[in-house]
Design a protein around this motif. Structure first.
Motif, PDB file in Angstrom:
ATOM      1  N   PHE A 206     -28.270  -9.124  21.551  1.00  0.00           N
ATOM      2  CA  PHE A 206     -28.091  -7.791  21.388  1.00  0.00           C
ATOM      3  C   PHE A 206     -28.551  -7.008  20.158  1.00  0.00           C
ATOM      4  O   PHE A 206     -29.410  -6.118  20.210  1.00  0.00           O
ATOM      5  CB  PHE A 206     -26.708  -7.431  21.790  1.00  0.00           C
ATOM      6  N   PHE A 207     -28.249  -7.627  18.972  1.00  0.00           N
ATOM      7  CA  PHE A 207     -28.692  -7.039  18.028  1.00  0.00           C
ATOM      8  C   PHE A 207     -30.119  -7.084  17.463  1.00  0.00           C
ATOM      9  O   PHE A 207     -30.450  -6.510  16.678  1.00  0.00           O
ATOM     10  CB  PHE A 207     -27.715  -7.667  16.628  1.00  0.00           C
ATOM     11  N   PHE A 211     -30.728  -3.802  20.416  1.00  0.00           N
ATOM     12  CA  PHE A 211     -30.054  -2.657  19.571  1.00  0.00           C
ATOM     13  C   PHE A 211     -31.035  -1.679  19.016  1.00  0.00           C
ATOM     14  O   PHE A 211     -30.872  -0.465  19.306  1.00  0.00           O
ATOM     15  CB  PHE A 211     -29.429  -3.480  18.570  1.00  0.00           C
ATOM     16  N   VAL A 215     -30.835   2.404  20.297  1.00  0.00           N
ATOM     17  CA  VAL A 215     -31.073   3.389  19.050  1.00  0.00           C
ATOM     18  C   VAL A 215     -32.022   4.443  19.504  1.00  0.00           C
ATOM     19  O   VAL A 215     -31.866   5.561  19.276  1.00  0.00           O
ATOM     20  CB  VAL A 215     -31.103   2.654  17.716  1.00  0.00           C
ATOM     21  N   ARG A 245     -30.198   1.423  12.790  1.00  0.00           N
ATOM     22  CA  ARG A 245     -30.789   0.165  13.104  1.00  0.00           C
ATOM     23  C   ARG A 245     -30.211  -0.927  12.027  1.00  0.00           C
ATOM     24  O   ARG A 245     -30.166  -2.028  12.373  1.00  0.00           O
ATOM     25  CB  ARG A 245     -32.306   0.253  12.936  1.00  0.00           C
ATOM     26  N   SER A 248     -27.368  -3.367  12.400  1.00  0.00           N
ATOM     27  CA  SER A 248     -28.105  -4.699  13.015  1.00  0.00           C
ATOM     28  C   SER A 248     -28.221  -5.823  11.905  1.00  0.00           C
ATOM     29  O   SER A 248     -29.066  -5.469  10.849  1.00  0.00           O
ATOM     30  CB  SER A 248     -29.387  -4.731  13.712  1.00  0.00           C
TER      31      SER A 248
END
Length: 322
Positions: A206-207, A211, A215, A245, A248
């Motif tokens: 996900f990150f 992610f 964003v 961002r 993350s």
């Protein structure tokens, strides 16, 4: 006689036991082989393209030959620091996803806590031992790169490069430590190792992958047309996207390693034309580079400490039964 060791005897024994168990496992051997092969491939590409890079007079970092080995690439495969951004989380997750639940499912956790050792010694050993292995691994890869460079090119290593490589090594260890502490936390929360592993990999995916997409998907509709706003407002919106961002860990690691390994980097965000006018493309000192990435360093370190503190809190309050 007074004991002058900083580490207590039970903790030292547990760390040795964890290091031995990790080294003998096939999971660790496969991961080490994967990281070594990918890093060697990146170094081979960097060496093959290094002559063109160091002869480029327009590159202010061309004098830092050994730093170029970590960042140079011909676009066929990513450079070494990009590979570590992708593989280091997998290494931390693999070394910690079953740290506690495997002991509990195997029935050895009750035997360990019944011994004259504290619970925190067990948790610290589960955290310190993998970091020791990772530190030796990354340091060996960097020393191998330096040795090959000295033999093939005969170029001496500058102190500025040594300090920056040590900084890069420390950042990489902290980055792995975050994912390791997260994996240990999940191994305490979930009883099954497969569940904790899948959860950790899901968080990593996900990150790392989704992610930035989320964003951009959320923020882009609110950005006005650049033809109707000033340059400063447009840069402010892009700075907002970049700051989001940076929630993350992978983005924080990318920013930190970019500034450390590329001394000419003066800003990690968008820069206006007024700020670029008169700026000389000269390398920064190591202190100035650290000041640029200080928020990123504190962010990664704080995230690692938070995950370990939660794991410590849950493990100390858990009731361990036979």
């Amino acid at each position: 006689m007074e004991n002058k060791n900083w580490i207590s005897t039970p903790l030292r024994i547990l760390i040795k036991k964890e290091i031995a168990s990790h080294i003998r496992s096939w999971r660790f051997i496969i991961l080490i082989a994967l990281i070594v092969l990918t890093c060697c491939a990146s170094l081979y590409v960097a060496f093959s393209d290094l002559r063109t890079t160091i002869n480029n007079a327009q590159d202010p970092d061309s004098t830092f030959v050994y730093l170029k080995l970590l960042t140079n690439s011909d676009n066929s495969i990513p450079p070494m620091h990009v590979f570590l951004n992708f593989l280091a989380p997998l290494l931390g997750i693999a070394l910690g996803f079953d740290a506690i639940n495997s002991e509990q499912n195997g029935g050895t956790l009750t035997r360990l806590v019944s011994q004259p050792i504290y619970r925190d010694n067990l948790l610290l050993a589960k955290f310190i031992a993998p970091l020791c292995i990772v530190s030796i691994l990354f340091a060996s890869l960097i020393m191998l790169m330096i040795g090959i460079g000295m033999i093939t090119m005969g170029i001496t290593l500058e102190w500025q490069e040594v300090i920056r490589m040590i900084g890069f090594l420390g950042i990489s260890i902290i980055y792995v430590g975050f994912w390791l502490s997260l994996a240990i936390l999940l191994s305490i929360i979930f009883r099954q190792g497969a569940t904790s592993a899948l959860t950790a990999i899901g968080i990593w995916l996900f990150f790392t992958v989704f992610f930035p997409i989320v964003v951009n998907f959320v923020i882009r509709p609110f950005i006005p047309n650049p033809n109707y706003i000033s340059e400063s407002q447009y840069l402010a919106y892009h700075e907002l996207i970049l700051n989001l961002r940076r929630l993350s860990p992978s983005q924080l690691y990318t920013d930190a390693t970019t500034s450390i390994l590329m001394p000419s980097v003066r800003s990690l965000g968008p820069v206006s034309m007024e700020q670029m006018i008169g700026a000389l493309p000269t390398p920064l000192s190591f202190k100035d580079s650290v000041m640029i990435i200080w928020p990123q360093l504190t962010g990664i370190t704080a995230a690692m400490m938070l995950c370990f503190a939660l794991a410590y809190f849950l493990f100390m309050r858990r009731e361990i039964r036979c």
